[in-house]
Design a protein around this motif. Sequence first.
Motif, PDB file in Angstrom:
ATOM      1  N   LYS A 179       1.952   1.561  -3.751  1.00 11.63           N
ATOM      2  CA  LYS A 179       0.741   2.323  -4.071  1.00 11.63           C
ATOM      3  C   LYS A 179      -0.365   1.456  -4.656  1.00 11.63           C
ATOM      4  CE  LYS A 179       3.138   5.941  -2.910  1.00 11.63           C
ATOM      5  NZ  LYS A 179       2.990   6.489  -1.540  1.00 11.63           N
ATOM      6  N   ARG A 180      -0.457   0.212  -4.191  1.00 16.75           N
ATOM      7  CA  ARG A 180      -1.523  -0.660  -4.653  1.00 16.75           C
ATOM      8  C   ARG A 180      -2.797  -0.389  -3.867  1.00 16.75           C
ATOM      9  NH1 ARG A 180       1.344  -6.189  -3.860  1.00 16.75           N
ATOM     10  NH2 ARG A 180      -0.814  -6.942  -3.961  1.00 16.75           N
ATOM     11  N   PRO A 181      -3.968  -0.624  -4.455  1.00 14.71           N
ATOM     12  CA  PRO A 181      -5.226  -0.416  -3.734  1.00 14.71           C
ATOM     13  C   PRO A 181      -5.273  -1.253  -2.461  1.00 14.71           C
ATOM     14  CG  PRO A 181      -5.632  -0.759  -6.075  1.00 14.71           C
ATOM     15  CD  PRO A 181      -4.192  -1.083  -5.852  1.00 14.71           C
ATOM     16  N   ARG A 182      -5.768  -0.665  -1.392  1.00 11.00           N
ATOM     17  CA  ARG A 182      -5.786  -1.353  -0.103  1.00 11.00           C
ATOM     18  C   ARG A 182      -6.597  -2.646  -0.177  1.00 11.00           C
ATOM     19  NH1 ARG A 182      -5.008  -0.277   5.363  1.00 11.00           N
ATOM     20  NH2 ARG A 182      -6.386  -1.490   6.744  1.00 11.00           N
ATOM     21  N   GLU A 183      -7.730  -2.619  -0.876  1.00 13.13           N
ATOM     22  CA  GLU A 183      -8.573  -3.810  -0.947  1.00 13.13           C
ATOM     23  C   GLU A 183      -7.823  -4.975  -1.599  1.00 13.13           C
ATOM     24  OE1 GLU A 183      -9.344  -0.814  -2.061  1.00 13.13           O
ATOM     25  OE2 GLU A 183     -10.846  -0.160  -0.590  1.00 13.13           O
ATOM     26  N   GLU A 184      -7.099  -4.657  -2.652  1.00  7.58           N
ATOM     27  CA  GLU A 184      -6.304  -5.684  -3.333  1.00  7.58           C
ATOM     28  C   GLU A 184      -5.217  -6.212  -2.412  1.00  7.58           C
ATOM     29  OE1 GLU A 184      -2.759  -5.489  -6.552  1.00  7.58           O
ATOM     30  OE2 GLU A 184      -4.653  -4.584  -7.216  1.00  7.58           O
ATOM     31  N   ALA A 185      -4.530  -5.313  -1.701  1.00  7.88           N
ATOM     32  CA  ALA A 185      -3.454  -5.720  -0.799  1.00  7.88           C
ATOM     33  C   ALA A 185      -3.972  -6.592   0.337  1.00  7.88           C
ATOM     34  CB  ALA A 185      -2.741  -4.485  -0.248  1.00  7.88           C
TER      35      ALA A 185
ATOM     36  N   VAL B 191       0.822  -1.209   0.000  1.00  7.72           N
ATOM     37  CA  VAL B 191       0.000   0.000   0.000  1.00  7.72           C
ATOM     38  C   VAL B 191       0.858   1.263   0.000  1.00  7.72           C
ATOM     39  CG1 VAL B 191      -1.673   1.345   1.334  1.00  7.72           C
ATOM     40  CG2 VAL B 191      -1.975  -1.129   1.084  1.00  7.72           C
TER      41      VAL B 191
END
Length: 263
Positions: free
Chosen positions: A127-133, A123
Amino acid sequence: MTDTTERNAERARVRVSGLEKSFGDNKVLRGIDFEAREGTSTVLLGPSGSGKTTVLRSLNVLETPDRGVIGIDDVEVDFAALPPGKAGRRASGLLRAQSGMVFQAHNLFPHRTVLENVIEGPVVAQKRPREEAVADARTLLDQVRLGDRGDAYPFQLSGGQQQRVGIARALALKPRVVLFDEPTSALDPELVGEVLAVIKDLAADGWTTVIVTHEIRFAEQVADQVLFLDGGVIVEKGPSARVIGDPREERTRRFLKRVLDPG
C-alpha cells in the motif's frame, strides 16, 4: 567504534535453529542450524534432494517447518509452538515479509510492463504511494542494468533480462534478506553470467543474501559462508575458501569433484 556499534555489526540478521521438515515419511530436514550476519552472503550447496531449497523456502515460509526456530532481524517464529488459526498465519506472514524471494522461473506478469511488474508488490501488497514505488522501481532497474527497459513487456526480454526484473521486483519490497533459489538454472548458458554479475553487485553493496546454486565458482567468489547439505543435514560449513577450496569432509570433497571434474 563503540561497543554498541560492534555488537550491531556482529548481530545475526538470519538465525536458524533446529529446523526440521518432513513430507509424509520423507524427512527432508533433520535439524538445520546456522546464522548469517547482516550484509553477508550465504550459499547453500548440495546434491539434488539434500534439503537446500526446503531450507530457503522455510525462511520465506513458503514451506512451514515442522519444528525449529527462524529469526530474521527482530522477528522470530518457533514453529513447534506456532499457534493455530489466524494468530499463526499472522506470525508466519510477519516473518515472510522480512525476505524477498527470487525463483528459478521468472514468474512475471506477461500483460504488464517491466515497470508495472516491479511496482506491483509495493503498491498492492504494501500500500505504498504509486509515485514513490515508481521512483524506487526506476532506481532498481538501473541497478540491475535494465534502466532503459521499463516500458518493455516480458516477451520482449531475454531470459536473463527477465530474471533481472525478478531481482528488481524482490528488492522493491525492501526486504531485510534476499533469497535466491537457483536463479540461473532455467537460463541458457550464455545468459547465466549477466544474472550472476547482478547478484555479485548486490552482495558487494551489502545486501544480506541466502543463495541456493549449483554454480560452484560463483559461490566461491560471492559467499561469505558456504553450507554444504546432504541428507537433510549440514555436513560442512565455513568460509567459501575453505569449504570449496579445502573441504574437511569426504562427502564434500566427493561432491565438489563430481561437479567440478565430471570427467
